[in-house]
Scaffold this motif. Structure first.
Motif, PDB file in Angstrom:
ATOM      1  N   GLY A   1       0.654  -1.156   0.001  1.00 29.46           N
ATOM      2  CA  GLY A   1       0.012   0.084   0.100  1.00 29.46           C
ATOM      3  C   GLY A   1       0.661   1.382  -0.023  1.00 29.46           C
ATOM      4  N   THR A   2       2.115   1.252   0.287  1.00 29.83           N
ATOM      5  CA  THR A   2       3.031   2.279   0.262  1.00 29.83           C
ATOM      6  C   THR A   2       3.123   2.952  -1.244  1.00 29.83           C
ATOM      7  OG1 THR A   2       4.825   1.369   1.488  1.00 29.83           O
ATOM      8  CG2 THR A   2       5.364   3.077  -0.008  1.00 29.83           C
ATOM      9  N   VAL A   3       2.988   4.122  -1.167  1.00 31.89           N
ATOM     10  CA  VAL A   3       2.713   5.038  -2.611  1.00 31.89           C
ATOM     11  C   VAL A   3       4.171   6.029  -2.619  1.00 31.89           C
ATOM     12  CG1 VAL A   3       1.745   6.754  -4.075  1.00 31.89           C
ATOM     13  CG2 VAL A   3       0.463   4.970  -2.730  1.00 31.89           C
ATOM     14  N   LEU A   4       4.957   5.964  -3.653  1.00 31.42           N
ATOM     15  CA  LEU A   4       5.994   6.764  -3.852  1.00 31.42           C
ATOM     16  C   LEU A   4       5.761   7.867  -5.015  1.00 31.42           C
ATOM     17  CD1 LEU A   4       9.022   4.259  -3.583  1.00 31.42           C
ATOM     18  CD2 LEU A   4       8.405   5.464  -1.689  1.00 31.42           C
ATOM     19  N   VAL A   5       5.757   8.917  -4.627  1.00 34.56           N
ATOM     20  CA  VAL A   5       5.443   9.913  -5.836  1.00 34.56           C
ATOM     21  C   VAL A   5       6.683  10.875  -6.144  1.00 34.56           C
ATOM     22  CG1 VAL A   5       3.910  11.863  -6.407  1.00 34.56           C
ATOM     23  CG2 VAL A   5       3.079  10.066  -5.268  1.00 34.56           C
ATOM     24  N   LYS A   6       6.986  10.768  -7.324  1.00 29.78           N
ATOM     25  CA  LYS A   6       8.434  11.521  -7.587  1.00 29.78           C
ATOM     26  C   LYS A   6       7.955  12.595  -8.705  1.00 29.78           C
ATOM     27  CE  LYS A   6      11.298   9.230 -10.072  1.00 29.78           C
ATOM     28  NZ  LYS A   6      12.352   8.426 -10.761  1.00 29.78           N
ATOM     29  N   ASP A   7       8.063  13.889  -8.418  1.00 33.70           N
ATOM     30  CA  ASP A   7       7.871  14.934  -9.268  1.00 33.70           C
ATOM     31  C   ASP A   7       9.427  15.148  -9.874  1.00 33.70           C
ATOM     32  OD1 ASP A   7       5.198  15.695  -8.533  1.00 33.70           O
ATOM     33  OD2 ASP A   7       5.807  17.064  -7.147  1.00 33.70           O
ATOM     34  N   VAL A   8       9.263  15.148 -11.332  1.00 33.30           N
ATOM     35  CA  VAL A   8      10.581  15.526 -12.116  1.00 33.30           C
ATOM     36  C   VAL A   8      10.382  16.867 -12.509  1.00 33.30           C
ATOM     37  CG1 VAL A   8      11.866  14.662 -14.122  1.00 33.30           C
ATOM     38  CG2 VAL A   8      10.839  13.043 -12.671  1.00 33.30           C
ATOM     39  N   ASN A   9      11.370  17.693 -11.968  1.00 32.19           N
ATOM     40  CA  ASN A   9      11.196  19.013 -12.415  1.00 32.19           C
ATOM     41  C   ASN A   9      12.478  19.381 -13.444  1.00 32.19           C
ATOM     42  OD1 ASN A   9       9.112  20.111 -10.974  1.00 32.19           O
ATOM     43  ND2 ASN A   9      10.075  19.110  -9.583  1.00 32.19           N
ATOM     44  N   SER A  10      12.601  20.265 -14.028  1.00 27.39           N
ATOM     45  CA  SER A  10      13.591  21.112 -14.943  1.00 27.39           C
ATOM     46  C   SER A  10      14.495  21.476 -13.787  1.00 27.39           C
ATOM     47  CB  SER A  10      13.379  22.177 -15.810  1.00 27.39           C
ATOM     48  OG  SER A  10      12.428  21.556 -16.859  1.00 27.39           O
ATOM     49  N   THR A  11      15.598  21.965 -13.897  1.00 25.20           N
ATOM     50  CA  THR A  11      16.498  22.536 -12.830  1.00 25.20           C
ATOM     51  C   THR A  11      17.237  23.853 -13.650  1.00 25.20           C
ATOM     52  OG1 THR A  11      17.085  20.454 -12.016  1.00 25.20           O
ATOM     53  CG2 THR A  11      18.677  22.312 -11.522  1.00 25.20           C
ATOM     54  N   GLN A  12      17.033  25.198 -12.909  1.00 28.04           N
ATOM     55  CA  GLN A  12      17.883  26.223 -13.159  1.00 28.04           C
ATOM     56  C   GLN A  12      18.868  26.629 -12.291  1.00 28.04           C
ATOM     57  OE1 GLN A  12      16.096  28.204 -15.780  1.00 28.04           O
ATOM     58  NE2 GLN A  12      14.902  26.223 -16.150  1.00 28.04           N
ATOM     59  N   SER A  13      19.443  27.396 -12.978  1.00 27.15           N
ATOM     60  CA  SER A  13      20.665  27.853 -12.096  1.00 27.15           C
ATOM     61  C   SER A  13      20.773  29.373 -12.365  1.00 27.15           C
ATOM     62  CB  SER A  13      21.918  27.374 -12.552  1.00 27.15           C
ATOM     63  OG  SER A  13      22.440  27.482 -13.942  1.00 27.15           O
ATOM     64  N   GLU A  14      21.429  30.325 -11.319  1.00 28.23           N
ATOM     65  CA  GLU A  14      21.675  31.561 -11.379  1.00 28.23           C
ATOM     66  C   GLU A  14      22.760  32.113 -10.357  1.00 28.23           C
ATOM     67  OE1 GLU A  14      18.745  34.560 -10.115  1.00 28.23           O
ATOM     68  OE2 GLU A  14      17.500  32.873  -9.659  1.00 28.23           O
ATOM     69  N   PRO A  15      23.607  32.917 -10.755  1.00 28.81           N
ATOM     70  CA  PRO A  15      24.449  33.384  -9.546  1.00 28.81           C
ATOM     71  C   PRO A  15      23.854  34.267  -8.594  1.00 28.81           C
ATOM     72  CG  PRO A  15      24.794  34.919 -11.542  1.00 28.81           C
ATOM     73  CD  PRO A  15      23.745  33.828 -11.901  1.00 28.81           C
ATOM     74  N   LEU A  16      23.976  33.855  -7.326  1.00 29.60           N
ATOM     75  CA  LEU A  16      23.385  34.601  -6.255  1.00 29.60           C
ATOM     76  C   LEU A  16      24.650  35.251  -5.202  1.00 29.60           C
ATOM     77  CD1 LEU A  16      20.501  32.326  -5.208  1.00 29.60           C
ATOM     78  CD2 LEU A  16      20.480  34.274  -6.494  1.00 29.60           C
ATOM     79  N   THR A  17      24.457  35.840  -4.372  1.00 28.45           N
ATOM     80  CA  THR A  17      25.378  36.374  -3.744  1.00 28.45           C
ATOM     81  C   THR A  17      26.158  35.429  -2.865  1.00 28.45           C
ATOM     82  OG1 THR A  17      23.758  36.881  -1.703  1.00 28.45           O
ATOM     83  CG2 THR A  17      24.439  38.620  -3.300  1.00 28.45           C
ATOM     84  N   THR A  18      25.472  34.100  -2.609  1.00 23.30           N
ATOM     85  CA  THR A  18      26.248  33.154  -1.976  1.00 23.30           C
ATOM     86  C   THR A  18      26.815  32.109  -2.994  1.00 23.30           C
ATOM     87  OG1 THR A  18      24.222  31.473  -2.378  1.00 23.30           O
ATOM     88  CG2 THR A  18      24.375  32.885  -0.167  1.00 23.30           C
ATOM     89  N   GLY A  19      26.879  32.442  -4.262  1.00 23.22           N
ATOM     90  CA  GLY A  19      27.472  31.619  -5.213  1.00 23.22           C
ATOM     91  C   GLY A  19      26.434  31.240  -6.297  1.00 23.22           C
ATOM     92  N   LEU A  20      26.843  30.364  -6.947  1.00 24.81           N
ATOM     93  CA  LEU A  20      26.117  29.715  -8.369  1.00 24.81           C
ATOM     94  C   LEU A  20      25.114  28.757  -7.654  1.00 24.81           C
ATOM     95  CD1 LEU A  20      25.313  29.601 -11.298  1.00 24.81           C
ATOM     96  CD2 LEU A  20      26.952  27.681 -11.484  1.00 24.81           C
ATOM     97  N   ALA A  21      23.659  29.096  -7.587  1.00 25.67           N
ATOM     98  CA  ALA A  21      22.668  28.321  -7.105  1.00 25.67           C
ATOM     99  C   ALA A  21      21.978  27.596  -8.208  1.00 25.67           C
ATOM    100  CB  ALA A  21      21.758  29.277  -6.326  1.00 25.67           C
ATOM    101  N   TYR A  22      21.592  26.360  -7.892  1.00 23.51           N
ATOM    102  CA  TYR A  22      20.743  25.522  -8.599  1.00 23.51           C
ATOM    103  C   TYR A  22      19.417  25.263  -8.160  1.00 23.51           C
ATOM    104  CZ  TYR A  22      25.072  24.610 -11.472  1.00 23.51           C
ATOM    105  OH  TYR A  22      26.011  24.880 -12.230  1.00 23.51           O
ATOM    106  N   TYR A  23      18.388  25.071  -8.573  1.00 25.40           N
ATOM    107  CA  TYR A  23      17.131  24.867  -8.207  1.00 25.40           C
ATOM    108  C   TYR A  23      15.885  24.259  -9.037  1.00 25.40           C
ATOM    109  CZ  TYR A  23      16.233  29.402  -9.943  1.00 25.40           C
ATOM    110  OH  TYR A  23      16.187  30.515 -10.928  1.00 25.40           O
ATOM    111  N   SER A  24      15.074  23.613  -8.431  1.00 25.78           N
ATOM    112  CA  SER A  24      14.008  22.896  -9.441  1.00 25.78           C
ATOM    113  C   SER A  24      12.981  24.175  -9.767  1.00 25.78           C
ATOM    114  CB  SER A  24      13.355  21.854  -8.700  1.00 25.78           C
ATOM    115  OG  SER A  24      12.522  22.404  -7.584  1.00 25.78           O
ATOM    116  N   SER A  25      12.723  23.917 -11.152  1.00 28.19           N
ATOM    117  CA  SER A  25      11.568  24.838 -11.760  1.00 28.19           C
ATOM    118  C   SER A  25      10.354  23.908 -12.228  1.00 28.19           C
ATOM    119  CB  SER A  25      12.288  25.610 -12.839  1.00 28.19           C
ATOM    120  OG  SER A  25      13.068  24.687 -13.840  1.00 28.19           O
ATOM    121  N   ASP A  26      10.250  24.064 -13.479  1.00 27.56           N
ATOM    122  CA  ASP A  26       9.058  23.724 -14.114  1.00 27.56           C
ATOM    123  C   ASP A  26       8.901  22.101 -13.928  1.00 27.56           C
ATOM    124  OD1 ASP A  26       8.435  26.265 -15.204  1.00 27.56           O
ATOM    125  OD2 ASP A  26       9.618  25.737 -17.099  1.00 27.56           O
ATOM    126  N   LEU A  27       7.513  21.671 -13.414  1.00 27.47           N
ATOM    127  CA  LEU A  27       7.352  20.273 -13.382  1.00 27.47           C
ATOM    128  C   LEU A  27       7.110  19.872 -14.935  1.00 27.47           C
ATOM    129  CD1 LEU A  27       6.333  17.782 -11.818  1.00 27.47           C
ATOM    130  CD2 LEU A  27       4.105  18.614 -12.076  1.00 27.47           C
TER     131      LEU A  27
END
Length: 189
Positions: A90-116
């Motif tokens: 009965g376990t359900v595993l749900v995985k969202d697959v998103n695009s990944t974006q990047s941009e330079p921030l004051t902390t350094g180059l950042a990567y984050y998920s974007s569009d599903l």
């Protein structure tokens, strides 16, 4: 002596009751997310109400950049895994697959998920409930959802489509087809 016996009985009753409730909640998977033919429906509010298991960065199938895989499951599935070392029926595993974006921030180059891009779902089936449905094999039901569509596109998962699931999950076959190494902080906590 009698009060110790009553206390022990009360604690045992509570523990067994909680365990039975967790099993009942996982069994409700087959009432709320899977119909009588084995067609799978994406659960509501999983991003807000379920446990975030972990995430992976995976090279995009297009070859351009990376995808972010974000995985969720029911709280009861985590409890069951912690007790027995495997995901219960009965376990359900749900995985969202998103695009990944990047941009330079004051902390350094950042990567984050974007569009599903799509959502992938696995439903644990220890009882071989749908032997005639090709989307159910190897102890799991397998489903794919386009953004905004809650019903699985089962036609895309028949025959070669389902084999495509196994192709990605084949290295994890001996681990019940699940890449748990990305979830250890949650599963072992």
């Amino acid at each position: 002596m009698r009060s110790a016996y009553l206390f022990t009985s009360l604690v045992l009753t509570l523990v067994l009751g909680i365990s039975a409730k967790a099993d009942e909640n996982l069994n409700s998977t087959y009432k709320s997310m899977v119909d009588s033919q084995g067609n799978i429906t994406l659960p509501d509010n999983y991003r807000r109400e379920w446990v975030f298991l972990g995430s992976y960065q995976v090279k995009s199938s297009s070859g351009d950049g990376w995808d972010t895989h974000i995985v969720y499951t029911q709280p009861q599935a985590v409890e069951g895994y912690r007790k027995k070392g495997k995901f219960p029926d009965g376990t359900v595993l749900v995985k969202d697959v998103n695009s990944t974006q990047s941009e330079p921030l004051t902390t350094g180059l950042a990567y984050y998920s974007s569009d599903l891009q799509f959502t992938f779902m696995m439903v644990k089936d220890d009882n071989n409930r749908f032997p005639e449905n090709p989307a159910w094999a190897e102890g799991w039901g397998w489903a794919l959802f386009k953004p905004g569509i809650a019903k699985s596109e089962t036609e895309t998962w028949k025959g070669t489509g389902l084999n495509n699931c196994f192709g990605c999950h084949l290295p994890a076959k001996n681990n019940d087809w699940v890449y748990t190494q990305g979830y250890q902080q949650v599963l072992q906590n």
